[in-house]
Design a protein around this motif. Structure first.
Motif, short mmCIF file in Angstrom:
data_model
loop_
_atom_site.label_atom_id
_atom_site.label_comp_id
_atom_site.label_asym_id
_atom_site.label_seq_id
_atom_site.Cartn_x
_atom_site.Cartn_y
_atom_site.Cartn_z
N THR A 116 0.83 -1.21 0.00
CA THR A 116 0.00 0.00 0.00
C THR A 116 0.86 1.25 0.00
OG1 THR A 116 -1.80 -1.13 1.16
CG2 THR A 116 -1.77 1.28 1.27
N GLN A 117 1.89 1.28 0.84
CA GLN A 117 2.77 2.43 0.92
C GLN A 117 3.52 2.66 -0.39
OE1 GLN A 117 3.38 4.69 3.76
NE2 GLN A 117 1.34 3.84 4.05
N LEU A 118 3.97 1.60 -1.01
CA LEU A 118 4.68 1.73 -2.28
C LEU A 118 3.73 2.24 -3.36
CD1 LEU A 118 6.84 -1.52 -2.29
CD2 LEU A 118 7.67 0.83 -2.06
N HIS A 119 2.52 1.73 -3.38
CA HIS A 119 1.55 2.16 -4.38
C HIS A 119 1.19 3.64 -4.20
CE1 HIS A 119 -2.52 2.74 -6.11
NE2 HIS A 119 -2.05 1.97 -7.07
N ASP A 120 1.02 4.03 -2.95
CA ASP A 120 0.66 5.43 -2.70
C ASP A 120 1.80 6.38 -3.01
OD1 ASP A 120 -1.80 4.54 -1.86
OD2 ASP A 120 -1.38 4.74 0.29
N THR A 121 3.03 5.94 -2.75
CA THR A 121 4.20 6.81 -2.94
C THR A 121 4.69 6.80 -4.39
OG1 THR A 121 4.86 6.26 -0.66
CG2 THR A 121 6.49 7.36 -2.05
N PHE A 122 4.68 5.62 -5.00
CA PHE A 122 5.17 5.46 -6.37
C PHE A 122 4.10 4.74 -7.19
CE2 PHE A 122 8.84 5.16 -3.45
CZ PHE A 122 9.56 6.28 -3.83
N LYS A 126 10.35 0.27 10.27
CA LYS A 126 11.56 0.12 9.46
C LYS A 126 11.31 0.47 8.00
CE LYS A 126 13.68 -3.25 12.54
NZ LYS A 126 14.13 -4.65 12.74
N LEU A 127 10.11 0.18 7.52
CA LEU A 127 9.78 0.55 6.14
C LEU A 127 9.89 2.05 5.94
CD1 LEU A 127 8.69 -0.14 3.30
CD2 LEU A 127 6.38 0.11 4.26
N GLN A 128 9.53 2.82 6.95
CA GLN A 128 9.60 4.28 6.82
C GLN A 128 11.03 4.75 6.58
OE1 GLN A 128 7.12 6.55 6.49
NE2 GLN A 128 5.92 4.65 6.35
N MET A 129 12.02 4.03 7.11
CA MET A 129 13.42 4.37 6.86
C MET A 129 13.74 4.24 5.37
SD MET A 129 15.23 2.32 10.00
CE MET A 129 14.58 2.37 11.68
N LEU A 130 13.23 3.17 4.76
CA LEU A 130 13.47 2.96 3.34
C LEU A 130 12.76 4.01 2.50
CD1 LEU A 130 14.63 1.27 1.02
CD2 LEU A 130 12.60 -0.20 1.20
N LEU A 131 11.51 4.29 2.83
CA LEU A 131 10.76 5.30 2.08
C LEU A 131 11.40 6.68 2.21
CD1 LEU A 131 7.10 4.19 2.86
CD2 LEU A 131 8.44 3.76 0.79
N LYS A 132 11.96 6.95 3.39
CA LYS A 132 12.66 8.22 3.59
C LYS A 132 13.88 8.29 2.67
CE LYS A 132 13.77 12.05 5.82
NZ LYS A 132 12.96 13.30 5.70
N ALA A 133 14.59 7.19 2.56
CA ALA A 133 15.77 7.16 1.69
C ALA A 133 15.39 7.38 0.24
CB ALA A 133 16.49 5.83 1.85
N TRP A 134 14.18 7.01 -0.12
CA TRP A 134 13.73 7.11 -1.51
C TRP A 134 13.03 8.43 -1.84
CZ3 TRP A 134 11.60 1.45 -2.25
CH2 TRP A 134 12.68 0.61 -2.56
N GLU A 135 12.98 9.35 -0.91
CA GLU A 135 12.31 10.64 -1.18
C GLU A 135 12.89 11.36 -2.39
OE1 GLU A 135 12.24 12.91 2.39
OE2 GLU A 135 10.57 11.78 3.26
N PRO A 136 14.21 11.30 -2.65
CA PRO A 136 14.74 11.97 -3.85
C PRO A 136 14.15 11.43 -5.15
CG PRO A 136 16.52 11.55 -2.32
CD PRO A 136 15.31 10.84 -1.78
N LEU A 137 13.58 10.23 -5.15
CA LEU A 137 12.99 9.69 -6.35
C LEU A 137 11.70 10.41 -6.72
CD1 LEU A 137 13.39 5.85 -5.66
CD2 LEU A 137 14.75 7.24 -7.21
N LEU A 138 11.13 11.13 -5.77
CA LEU A 138 9.88 11.85 -6.01
C LEU A 138 10.09 13.18 -6.74
CD1 LEU A 138 8.24 11.24 -2.52
CD2 LEU A 138 7.74 10.04 -4.65
N ASN A 139 11.33 13.62 -6.79
CA ASN A 139 11.62 14.92 -7.41
C ASN A 139 11.73 14.80 -8.93
OD1 ASN A 139 11.73 16.03 -4.83
ND2 ASN A 139 13.93 15.58 -4.65
#
Length: 372
Positions: free
Chosen positions: A293-299, A359-372
């Motif tokens: 769900t988090q991956l779908h919502d974010t990416f 722990k998933l939030q740590m990974l999603l935080k690392a991937w924030e630059p992909l949203l730019n």
């Protein structure tokens, strides 16, 4: 940050690319800021504490040889696999130094002839590595020819595909020649549910015996127990053979004492840890659903694959550049994921282990630059 943490191919440095098949799980060695390993499909609950303590105590016995009959650990695993009929099936079970040792044993002793993988787009590569090491011809999964030895990983790592028993039996009978070997890797199958045994080939004793009697097709079921019980460092696997005679044939060529006293003590204790399994079945599916769900919502452009009970998510970013950046960002943040390129040659994919929401939030935080 050290240079090793951001080098694109840092996780390949532990492997001799000329002689070894690439696997994941090596990034942590090179990261000074390591936090959590999303690159391996181990249980998100971590190593069971009672079994870990039993392993620690077993170190005190390192001045003695481990039992050559692998007991009492083998009997404990037999009870785990066949609670009601463990004594009947005990003679068909053999432990190994990880599944890798047993894969090599069965590929080495199979009848001469070609090797064939399962029908999925890609699967765990150790079977093919072993076949090629023993100079077997390799058939494509789409080749209609029957093979002397056919190996299917079910559930399939990394794609997440899964064949229920009826389809699995059809695949075996269609792809293995009379007198040949069928090797079924069910390492991830116990995650299925509390009813995992009913959907496992280990429960099909009569079918396996009948297939061998009628067509001389030998069915072997392999498990790597290091993922379910999060103990990859001690190496622990098993193989269920079609008959006790097949098991004796493997034992004759197996290196003596291949399973050490620490692994045996760990297995003997963990096979009796019902509470850990109950937590695994309850939490893994919840945390996996949260991850998807988090991956779908974010990416939203990414596509997630795999059965709902599995301990990982196979993700297609649909862009090779995005995938490479995702791998590098995760490694730089100390939360490595598994790239789909090395070994699997699927460059737009990444494999993400199921971990707790925190722990998933740590990974999603690392991937924030992909949203730019």
């Amino acid at each position: 940050m050290t240079s090793n943490a951001t080098t694109p191919n840092a996780n390949t440095t532990s492997w001799d690319e000329k002689s070894q098949q690439f696997h994941g799980g090596q990034d942590w060695l090179t990261l000074t800021n390591f936090v959590e390993d999303f690159s391996v499909t181990t249980n998100a609950l971590g190593t069971p504490r009672p079994a870990l303590e039993a392993a620690r105590q077993a170190v005190n016995l390192c001045d003695h040889y481990p039992p050559a009959n692998q007991e009492p650990a083998k009997s404990s695993l037999a009870r785990f696999l066949w609670p009601e009929q463990w004594a009947t099936n005990h003679g068909r079970l053999l432990l190994g130094n990880g599944a890798s040792e047993l894969i090599d044993l069965v590929v080495r002793t199979a009848p001469a002839g070609p090797w064939k993988p399962g029908p999925f787009r890609v699967q765990y590569k150790e079977y093919q590595r072993s076949a090629q090491a023993h100079q077997r011809p390799v058939l494509d999964s789409t080749d209609p020819s029957q093979a002397a030895i056919a190996c299917i990983v079910n559930p399939c790592n990394p794609t997440g595909d899964y064949k229920p028993l009826s389809e699995l039996k059809q695949w075996i009978e269609s792809n293995v020649q009379p007198g040949g070997y069928a090797v079924i890797d069910e390492s991830m199958q116990p995650w299925h549910s509390p009813q995992f045994r009913q959907d496992s080939l280990t429960s099909q004793t009569e079918y396996v015996a009948q297939l061998y009697h009628q067509k001389k097709i030998s069915v072997f079921v392999i498990h790597s127990w290091t993922k379910l019980w999060c103990c990859t460092g001690i190496r622990l696997g098993s193989i269920v053979c079609p008959t006790a005679e097949h098991c004796l044939a493997l034992k004759k060529v197996q290196v003596p004492w291949s399973v050490n006293c620490v692994a045996l003590a760990f297995l003997d204790r963990v096979a009796q840890d019902q509470e850990y399994l109950d937590d695994t079945w309850r939490l893994t599916s919840q945390w996996r659903e949260h991850t998807v769900t988090q991956l779908h919502d974010t990416f939203p452009q990414w596509k997630c694959y795999g059965e709902s009970f599995l301990s990982w998510v196979w993700v297609d970013t649909q862009d090779r550049t995005v995938s490479e950046k995702a791998v590098n960002l995760a490694r730089a943040a100390g939360v490595p994921v598994r790239s789909g390129q090395p070994g699997y040659e699927m460059p737009t994919f990444v494999r993400i282990a199921v971990r707790s929401p925190e722990k998933l939030q740590m990974l999603l935080k690392a991937w924030e630059p992909l949203l730019n």
